[in-house]
Design a protein around this motif. Structure first.
Motif, PDB file in Angstrom:
ATOM      1  N   ARG A   1       0.839  -1.205   0.000  1.00 31.93           N
ATOM      2  CA  ARG A   1       0.000   0.000   0.000  1.00 31.93           C
ATOM      3  C   ARG A   1       0.870   1.250   0.000  1.00 31.93           C
ATOM      4  NH1 ARG A   1      -2.344   3.559   3.719  1.00 31.93           N
ATOM      5  NH2 ARG A   1      -4.429   4.230   3.146  1.00 31.93           N
ATOM      6  N   GLU A   2       1.908   1.262   0.817  1.00 29.47           N
ATOM      7  CA  GLU A   2       2.794   2.420   0.924  1.00 29.47           C
ATOM      8  C   GLU A   2       3.546   2.671  -0.386  1.00 29.47           C
ATOM      9  OE1 GLU A   2       2.741  -0.073   3.259  1.00 29.47           O
ATOM     10  OE2 GLU A   2       1.571   1.064   4.726  1.00 29.47           O
TER      11      GLU A   2
ATOM     12  N   MET B   1       4.183   5.694  -5.460  1.00 28.55           N
ATOM     13  CA  MET B   1       4.235   5.737  -6.924  1.00 28.55           C
ATOM     14  C   MET B   1       3.206   6.721  -7.487  1.00 28.55           C
ATOM     15  SD  MET B   1       4.931   1.819  -8.219  1.00 28.55           S
ATOM     16  CE  MET B   1       3.709   1.022  -7.187  1.00 28.55           C
ATOM     17  N   VAL B   2       2.006   6.731  -6.909  1.00 28.17           N
ATOM     18  CA  VAL B   2       0.963   7.640  -7.377  1.00 28.17           C
ATOM     19  C   VAL B   2       1.377   9.084  -7.116  1.00 28.17           C
ATOM     20  CG1 VAL B   2      -1.412   8.413  -6.992  1.00 28.17           C
ATOM     21  CG2 VAL B   2      -0.912   5.969  -7.197  1.00 28.17           C
TER      22      VAL B   2
END
Length: 93
Positions: A9-10, A15-16
């Motif tokens: 998740r991190e 990346m986003v």
């Protein structure tokens, strides 16, 4: 062809955020070097060191001419220079 990326998740959030940051750096609104002869209202406000509302007031009162390309509003750098010269008062500090 699709690629499957497996990430925590991190890592995904990281990346986003990196993609968003890269995209925002490459947009025309943030790159004044695209055409330095024509400025957005925000760039004109920065150049004159005034607020965006002051720029809007100058445009509304026809003291600063603008032109549109689609929905975008631009101000010629030469018109900003003329405005500055018209407001200059020699000998006053």
């Amino acid at each position: 062809m699709q690629t499957l990326i497996v990430a925590t998740r991190e890592d995904f959030i990281s990346m986003v955020r990196a993609a968003i940051r890269e995209e925002s750096i490459n947009t025309p609104e943030t790159k004044s070097e695209i055409d330095p002869a024509n400025l957005t209202k925000k760039e004109a406000a920065t150049a004159l060191r005034v607020s965006l509302s002051t720029i809007n007031n100058l445009i509304r009162s026809k003291q600063l001419p603008v032109f549109n390309i689609g929905k975008l509003v631009f101000i010629k750098r030469s018109d900003i220079d003329l405005y500055i010269k018209s407001k200059a008062q020699p000998g006053k500090f």
